[in-house]
Design a protein around this motif. Structure first.
Motif, mmCIF file in Angstrom:
data_model
loop_
_atom_site.group_PDB
_atom_site.id
_atom_site.type_symbol
_atom_site.label_atom_id
_atom_site.label_comp_id
_atom_site.label_asym_id
_atom_site.label_seq_id
_atom_site.Cartn_x
_atom_site.Cartn_y
_atom_site.Cartn_z
ATOM 1 N N ASP A 105 0.965 -1.140 0.075
ATOM 2 C CA ASP A 105 -0.094 -0.041 0.123
ATOM 3 C C ASP A 105 0.854 1.223 -0.124
ATOM 4 O OD1 ASP A 105 -2.404 -1.344 -0.146
ATOM 5 O OD2 ASP A 105 -2.658 -1.635 1.982
ATOM 6 N N ARG A 106 1.619 1.411 1.089
ATOM 7 C CA ARG A 106 2.476 2.693 1.075
ATOM 8 C C ARG A 106 3.343 2.813 -0.232
ATOM 9 N NH1 ARG A 106 4.087 6.651 5.052
ATOM 10 N NH2 ARG A 106 1.885 6.254 5.510
ATOM 11 N N CYS A 107 4.119 1.763 -0.575
ATOM 12 C CA CYS A 107 4.881 1.797 -1.432
ATOM 13 C C CYS A 107 4.052 2.199 -2.979
ATOM 14 C CB CYS A 107 5.421 0.475 -2.039
ATOM 15 S SG CYS A 107 6.817 0.237 -3.286
ATOM 16 N N LYS A 108 3.080 1.681 -2.942
ATOM 17 C CA LYS A 108 2.066 2.051 -4.492
ATOM 18 C C LYS A 108 1.568 3.637 -4.155
ATOM 19 C CE LYS A 108 -2.180 0.455 -4.262
ATOM 20 N NZ LYS A 108 -3.541 -0.490 -4.227
ATOM 21 N N GLU A 109 1.148 4.015 -3.091
ATOM 22 C CA GLU A 109 0.695 5.560 -2.936
ATOM 23 C C GLU A 109 2.068 6.287 -3.270
ATOM 24 O OE1 GLU A 109 -0.403 5.370 1.270
ATOM 25 O OE2 GLU A 109 -2.079 4.379 0.962
ATOM 26 N N ILE A 110 3.315 6.049 -2.758
ATOM 27 C CA ILE A 110 4.300 6.912 -3.056
ATOM 28 C C ILE A 110 4.407 6.905 -4.586
ATOM 29 C CG2 ILE A 110 6.982 6.879 -2.823
ATOM 30 C CD1 ILE A 110 6.313 6.138 0.260
ATOM 31 N N PHE A 111 4.414 5.635 -5.183
ATOM 32 C CA PHE A 111 4.721 5.556 -6.691
ATOM 33 C C PHE A 111 3.750 6.500 -7.573
ATOM 34 C CE2 PHE A 111 3.890 3.511 -10.655
ATOM 35 C CZ PHE A 111 5.425 3.661 -11.261
ATOM 36 N N ILE A 112 2.349 6.357 -6.997
ATOM 37 C CA ILE A 112 1.417 7.122 -7.754
ATOM 38 C C ILE A 112 1.460 8.558 -7.456
ATOM 39 C CG2 ILE A 112 -1.014 7.353 -7.623
ATOM 40 C CD1 ILE A 112 -1.530 4.540 -7.354
ATOM 41 N N SER B 82 13.810 4.873 -1.241
ATOM 42 C CA SER B 82 13.871 3.344 -1.181
ATOM 43 C C SER B 82 12.693 2.651 -1.368
ATOM 44 C CB SER B 82 14.470 2.853 0.240
ATOM 45 O OG SER B 82 13.351 3.122 1.254
ATOM 46 N N GLN B 83 11.438 3.303 -1.332
ATOM 47 C CA GLN B 83 10.132 2.889 -1.662
ATOM 48 C C GLN B 83 9.981 3.044 -3.078
ATOM 49 O OE1 GLN B 83 7.449 1.446 0.316
ATOM 50 N NE2 GLN B 83 9.076 1.288 1.723
ATOM 51 N N MET B 84 10.707 3.977 -3.742
ATOM 52 C CA MET B 84 10.379 4.103 -5.121
ATOM 53 C C MET B 84 11.440 2.766 -5.803
ATOM 54 S SD MET B 84 8.216 6.260 -6.513
ATOM 55 C CE MET B 84 8.809 6.310 -8.028
ATOM 56 N N ALA B 85 12.564 2.791 -5.143
ATOM 57 C CA ALA B 85 13.592 1.523 -5.612
ATOM 58 C C ALA B 85 12.653 0.272 -5.711
ATOM 59 C CB ALA B 85 14.759 1.790 -4.980
ATOM 60 N N ILE B 86 12.177 0.179 -4.688
ATOM 61 C CA ILE B 86 11.354 -1.231 -4.438
ATOM 62 C C ILE B 86 10.265 -1.303 -5.552
ATOM 63 C CG2 ILE B 86 9.764 -2.451 -2.998
ATOM 64 C CD1 ILE B 86 11.279 -1.419 -0.626
ATOM 65 N N ALA B 87 9.458 -0.097 -5.590
ATOM 66 C CA ALA B 87 8.328 -0.279 -6.476
ATOM 67 C C ALA B 87 8.872 -0.612 -8.010
ATOM 68 C CB ALA B 87 7.571 1.091 -6.646
ATOM 69 N N LEU B 88 9.821 0.358 -8.183
ATOM 70 C CA LEU B 88 10.511 0.131 -9.715
ATOM 71 C C LEU B 88 10.827 -1.418 -10.135
ATOM 72 C CD1 LEU B 88 12.114 3.581 -10.195
ATOM 73 C CD2 LEU B 88 9.852 2.860 -11.359
ATOM 74 N N LYS B 89 11.494 -1.613 -9.045
ATOM 75 C CA LYS B 89 12.013 -3.254 -9.126
ATOM 76 C C LYS B 89 10.832 -4.267 -9.480
ATOM 77 C CE LYS B 89 15.082 -6.589 -6.966
ATOM 78 N NZ LYS B 89 15.966 -6.653 -5.590
ATOM 79 N N ARG B 90 10.053 -3.897 -8.636
ATOM 80 C CA ARG B 90 8.831 -4.998 -8.666
ATOM 81 C C ARG B 90 7.926 -4.728 -9.913
ATOM 82 N NH1 ARG B 90 6.332 -5.721 -2.337
ATOM 83 N NH2 ARG B 90 8.045 -6.649 -1.529
ATOM 84 N N ILE B 91 7.930 -3.463 -10.193
ATOM 85 C CA ILE B 91 6.996 -3.491 -11.455
ATOM 86 C C ILE B 91 7.857 -3.867 -12.653
ATOM 87 C CG2 ILE B 91 6.253 -1.509 -13.125
ATOM 88 C CD1 ILE B 91 5.615 0.130 -10.629
ATOM 89 N N ARG B 92 9.133 -3.621 -12.858
ATOM 90 C CA ARG B 92 10.101 -4.235 -13.905
ATOM 91 C C ARG B 92 9.865 -5.755 -13.761
ATOM 92 N NH1 ARG B 92 14.280 -1.257 -11.936
ATOM 93 N NH2 ARG B 92 14.361 0.887 -12.458
ATOM 94 N N LYS B 93 10.164 -6.272 -12.718
ATOM 95 C CA LYS B 93 10.192 -7.824 -12.696
ATOM 96 C C LYS B 93 8.479 -8.362 -13.073
ATOM 97 C CE LYS B 93 10.785 -11.878 -9.450
ATOM 98 N NZ LYS B 93 10.906 -11.886 -8.141
ATOM 99 N N TYR B 94 7.654 -7.671 -12.827
ATOM 100 C CA TYR B 94 6.466 -8.010 -13.249
ATOM 101 C C TYR B 94 5.964 -7.876 -14.713
ATOM 102 C CZ TYR B 94 1.077 -8.564 -13.139
ATOM 103 O OH TYR B 94 -0.038 -9.052 -13.349
ATOM 104 N N ILE B 95 6.459 -6.791 -15.117
ATOM 105 C CA ILE B 95 6.289 -6.635 -16.477
ATOM 106 C C ILE B 95 7.284 -7.422 -17.410
ATOM 107 C CG2 ILE B 95 6.699 -4.734 -18.163
ATOM 108 C CD1 ILE B 95 5.732 -2.636 -16.456
#
Length: 174
Positions: free
Chosen positions: A124-131, A156-169
């Motif tokens: 949740d928090r990671c998603k909010e920060i990314f958005i 760090s939250q943005m780094a986590i978000a980008l890493k997870r998004i890249r992996k998913y995509i």
């Protein structure tokens, strides 16, 4: 001749005196490392915030030396991290140019659906920060201020978000 002063349990009045006395000189000192006034002021502010937050635990013998060393170390960390971000951004741009030049084209609507799914799978928090960063176009500092968290936490939250998004995509594009 320097006198030794132990600083512990700083009260608001003495903190204000310390801040007024050392803020500007420490900023000038950091200008030897960078000309980025905003970065300098952020770093010095962080040093004083840390001093205030840890005032009960600190026993500083030489306050001026402590402030200058803390500011220098934080500035060097900031510059190192900024250089890493610049290098990563350059690598990302290079990868994007390669992808755009490649003969394989992706349906942007399909890609948007996959991206939205990836974003929705974030904590949740990671998603909010990314958005807030990507859709609302807020700076990391604005996000940190909004949530009352540190700039490093946002990074760090943005780094986590980008890493997870890249992996998913990547799992869809492979």
């Amino acid at each position: 001749m320097k006198s030794q002063h132990t600083v512990s349990n700083i009260d608001p009045a003495s903190f204000r005196i310390i801040y007024d006395l050392y803020f500007e000189p420490v900023c000038v000192f950091l200008s030897y490392y960078t000309r980025d006034v905003a970065a300098i002021e952020d770093v010095v502010q962080d040093v004083f915030v840390s001093l205030w937050e840890h005032k009960e635990y600190l026993e500083i013998q030489y306050l001026k030396t402590y402030l200058y060393n803390a500011a220098r170390n934080r500035m060097l960390n900031y510059l190192r991290n900024r250089e890493n971000r610049i290098a990563l951004l350059a690598e990302w741009i290079k990868e994007n140019e390669t992808v755009e030049a490649s003969p394989d084209c992706y349906d942007m609507e399909e890609f948007s659906v996959i991206l939205r799914k990836a974003v929705n799978m974030l904590p949740d928090r990671c998603k909010e920060i990314f958005i807030l960063s990507k859709e609302q176009k807020l700076t990391y500092q604005q996000i940190a201020d909004y949530y009352h968290i540190s700039l490093k936490t946002v990074e760090s939250q943005m780094a986590i978000a980008l890493k997870r998004i890249r992996k998913y995509i990547a799992s869809f594009l492979a």
